[in-house]
Write an enzyme that holds these catalytic residues in place. Sequence first.
Site, PDB file in Angstrom:
ATOM      1  N   ARG A   1      15.012   2.507 -14.157  1.00 46.24           N
ATOM      2  CA  ARG A   1      13.397   2.747 -14.440  1.00 46.24           C
ATOM      3  C   ARG A   1      13.217   1.138 -13.107  1.00 46.24           C
ATOM      4  O   ARG A   1      11.650   1.853 -12.474  1.00 46.24           O
ATOM      5  CB  ARG A   1      12.645   1.579 -15.302  1.00 46.24           C
ATOM      6  CG  ARG A   1      11.287   1.768 -15.582  1.00 46.24           C
ATOM      7  CD  ARG A   1      10.868   0.588 -15.342  1.00 46.24           C
ATOM      8  NE  ARG A   1      10.680  -1.240 -15.490  1.00 46.24           N
ATOM      9  CZ  ARG A   1      10.983  -1.718 -14.056  1.00 46.24           C
ATOM     10  NH1 ARG A   1       9.704  -1.873 -13.318  1.00 46.24           N
ATOM     11  NH2 ARG A   1      11.322  -3.091 -14.877  1.00 46.24           N
ATOM     12  N   ASP A   2      13.616   0.578 -12.583  1.00 43.20           N
ATOM     13  CA  ASP A   2      12.900  -0.792 -11.900  1.00 43.20           C
ATOM     14  C   ASP A   2      12.686   0.413 -10.408  1.00 43.20           C
ATOM     15  O   ASP A   2      12.544  -0.371  -9.788  1.00 43.20           O
ATOM     16  CB  ASP A   2      13.152  -2.064 -12.353  1.00 43.20           C
ATOM     17  CG  ASP A   2      12.143  -3.692 -11.029  1.00 43.20           C
ATOM     18  OD1 ASP A   2      11.825  -2.795 -10.111  1.00 43.20           O
ATOM     19  OD2 ASP A   2      12.577  -4.121 -11.538  1.00 43.20           O
TER      20      ASP A   2
ATOM     21  N   HIS B   1      15.382 -11.446 -15.531  1.00 46.60           N
ATOM     22  CA  HIS B   1      14.853 -10.758 -14.814  1.00 46.60           C
ATOM     23  C   HIS B   1      14.498 -11.189 -13.219  1.00 46.60           C
ATOM     24  O   HIS B   1      13.240 -11.416 -12.914  1.00 46.60           O
ATOM     25  CB  HIS B   1      13.828  -9.544 -15.044  1.00 46.60           C
ATOM     26  CG  HIS B   1      13.557  -8.319 -14.224  1.00 46.60           C
ATOM     27  ND1 HIS B   1      14.164  -7.153 -14.941  1.00 46.60           N
ATOM     28  CD2 HIS B   1      12.754  -7.868 -13.475  1.00 46.60           C
ATOM     29  CE1 HIS B   1      13.390  -6.780 -13.930  1.00 46.60           C
ATOM     30  NE2 HIS B   1      12.613  -7.144 -12.967  1.00 46.60           N
TER      31      HIS B   1
ATOM     32  N   HIS C   1      13.994 -11.077  -9.313  1.00 54.07           N
ATOM     33  CA  HIS C   1      14.822  -9.988  -7.982  1.00 54.07           C
ATOM     34  C   HIS C   1      15.251 -10.892  -7.065  1.00 54.07           C
ATOM     35  O   HIS C   1      15.302 -12.068  -7.205  1.00 54.07           O
ATOM     36  CB  HIS C   1      13.480 -10.016  -7.656  1.00 54.07           C
ATOM     37  CG  HIS C   1      12.034  -8.534  -8.378  1.00 54.07           C
ATOM     38  ND1 HIS C   1      11.839  -7.758  -8.149  1.00 54.07           N
ATOM     39  CD2 HIS C   1      12.757  -8.277  -9.570  1.00 54.07           C
ATOM     40  CE1 HIS C   1      11.122  -7.559  -9.118  1.00 54.07           C
ATOM     41  NE2 HIS C   1      12.293  -6.858  -9.959  1.00 54.07           N
TER      42      HIS C   1
ATOM     43  N   CYS D   1      10.516  -6.311  -5.471  1.00 51.35           N
ATOM     44  CA  CYS D   1       9.675  -6.131  -4.481  1.00 51.35           C
ATOM     45  C   CYS D   1      10.326  -6.128  -3.115  1.00 51.35           C
ATOM     46  O   CYS D   1      10.189  -7.236  -2.491  1.00 51.35           O
ATOM     47  CB  CYS D   1       8.605  -6.353  -4.704  1.00 51.35           C
ATOM     48  SG  CYS D   1       8.061  -6.539  -6.739  1.00 51.35           S
TER      49      CYS D   1
ATOM     50  N   ASN E   1      16.222  -5.584  -6.388  1.00 43.91           N
ATOM     51  CA  ASN E   1      16.946  -6.226  -7.774  1.00 43.91           C
ATOM     52  C   ASN E   1      18.184  -7.369  -7.463  1.00 43.91           C
ATOM     53  O   ASN E   1      18.717  -7.230  -6.507  1.00 43.91           O
ATOM     54  CB  ASN E   1      16.785  -5.550  -8.027  1.00 43.91           C
ATOM     55  CG  ASN E   1      15.437  -5.630  -9.799  1.00 43.91           C
ATOM     56  OD1 ASN E   1      14.881  -6.466 -10.728  1.00 43.91           O
ATOM     57  ND2 ASN E   1      15.144  -4.425 -10.197  1.00 43.91           N
TER      58      ASN E   1
END
Length: 719
Positions: A13-14, A207, A209, A240, A249
């Site tokens: 997904r991410d 979560h 990054h 990002c 990530n």
Amino acid sequence: MSSSVLISEVGPRDGLQSVDAFMPTVEKKAWISALYAAGVREIEVSSFVPARLLPQLADAAEVVEHALSLPGLTVMALVPNLRGAQAAVAAGVHKLTIPVSASQAHSMANVRKSREQMIEEVAQIVAYRNAHAPRVHIEANVATAFGCTIQGEVPEDEVVELACALVACGADETGLSDTTGYANPAQIRRLFRRVRQAIGHKLGAAHLHNTRGLGLANCLAAYEEGVRTFDSSQAGLGGCPYAPGASGNVVTEDLVFMFESMGVKTGIDLNRLMQAREILKRGLPGEPLYGMLPDAGLPKTFIAASTDATPDGASDDVSAQLPLAGIRVLEFSHMVMGPTCGLVLADLGAEVIKLEPIEGDSTRQLLGSGSGFFPLFNRNKKSIAVNLKHEEGRAIVEKLLGSVDVVIENFKQGTLDKFSLGAEQVRMRHPRLVYASLKGFLAGPYEHSTALDEVVQMMGGLAYMTGRKGDPLRAGSSVNDIMGGMFAAIAILAALREREQTGQGQLVQSALFENNVFLVAQHMMQFAMTGKPAAPMPNRISAWGIYDVFTVRDQEQIFLAVVSDTQWKIFCDCFGFESLYQDPLFKTNNDRVRQRERLMPILRERLSVFSASELAGQFEAAGLPFAPIEKPEHLFEDPHLLASGGLVPMQLPDGRPTQTVLLPIAMNGRRLGLRNNPPALGADVKDLLQSLGFDEASVMRLQSEGVLNRSSMEESQQS
Ligand code: ZN
């Protein structure tokens, strides 16, 4: 024995939502299968958003359908709103994740809704779930919890408030996301701790990054704050990546490697995980794949924590759920005080290694009143016997010291100094260690005297208080040894807690004499308050009218108590003592205390016609306090202990079965059980040495040279 974490893979997904290329559906399915084959058991497989916004994920329903075919896999999908949730539920996902930005600006820019509107959206999703799919789990994540590219700083109070609001509107859990890679480890610790204090076990995943390279450090900080679920992405896809060359990530491969090499189980096979990268190379040609571990390869010395289930795998799992799992303790101790301290930690789940002299702890050979010490205080521990006079023996201990969190010792002053194992020497070399020294006295004029439990009971006023006047008597158990050991365990837990903040261990001390004085302190305070010295307990002025041992029919004995005026009425009614009840001199408890010299002989005579069991029956039926005068050996048959699990089967060191007594605490209703019988001398020598990197040949050489013990099994084979 180790802790474990859940790695929740978010790459499909991410990751796939942020790459330019479209990964063919067939390759997505192959990738998810490969992740599953590597042992990944939770995957965020897609996102249910309008296809025009994220064409890369337009095949969400098809991907979910494939993922649902993998047994035991938790299939998650991201949903931004109710409509997405409805589509995801229709597709059959197990778990929804809804990001809610803590940053108002980010929320407006990202989903064109304010934070408050998003909370309302989550509430609607919860209501929909409750009505249509009650088994679907809802995770609402606080996005941009650590900072935001649009508004910069995000106040921590607002993050905590948002987490509370999400839980309040029905989310099953709430995690924190560092959406922009702004977090640092100190901030992670602070904020996860605050949110945990606010929402407790509803705190969900981290979560994090890796935009600025702090992903792993942040994960470790979150782990040390008790977080046990981590989102990450294979090959670091997604996130990002503003800074050129930075991955998005946290890289799943690197994260799994970090945990496994720390001994924390992930359930994921790293070699198979790295094989899954091949599908990414194929499905996303030209896309950079990140990861330090995949570039460097596994080190030769790597030992995964999650090797396949071993015969003792079951007991390992039990320890993993215990609160002190992952804490390693080296115990140099004998008799009662040090071993009690180790026992408390061991029962709570720490790995406690009892380091014995090569001939064995002398407590193993005690007779008479000492014969119960070893089997009681050494269960749930490992044993290794090392010759400290031998240089190689000391080197082995030094290696062990490098692997432990806590040292416990209760030897005579200076005994361990001779082997460079005194507190100062060890702490110099291992500053993170908590070194617990259990002695007769804390620092002061007495510190070099030899103390034993009975000695300090005499000098510390306890024997005076226990016996009848003129007949000092020690208490009927090793109260100072046991409590002194227990206080040391409390101090160790506090020192470990402090180490989480400072990174430094410390010396903690506990002593028999000071423990005894603490026990007697209530009598000292009585003197301070009243100016009258406390009398020995058997001679004290009782606070209660009836609170006594009665000798009754057939010389049986029973303790009976009638302490309130209500109980006095019940008691008199029960035995037909109407005239006593009517006597104004016996009206209140204080009256009866004043009249004890008159009242007690009357009662002793009247009750002496009953048997102890008749009295017990009457008192029980009337709800009055009473107690049989039991002996320790009868407690093995105590119905309450047997029914409540306070006694559990254990094997004595000579192999005979018995029952042993658990710690007198329950956690969430669960007693801390027996995982291992008291160890045979040196029973764990091979496993422990192998965990320090010694091969079998060196262990055998060290054994034949008398540096290490042979295990008793080998000895019996030889003889
Ligand atoms: Zn993310």
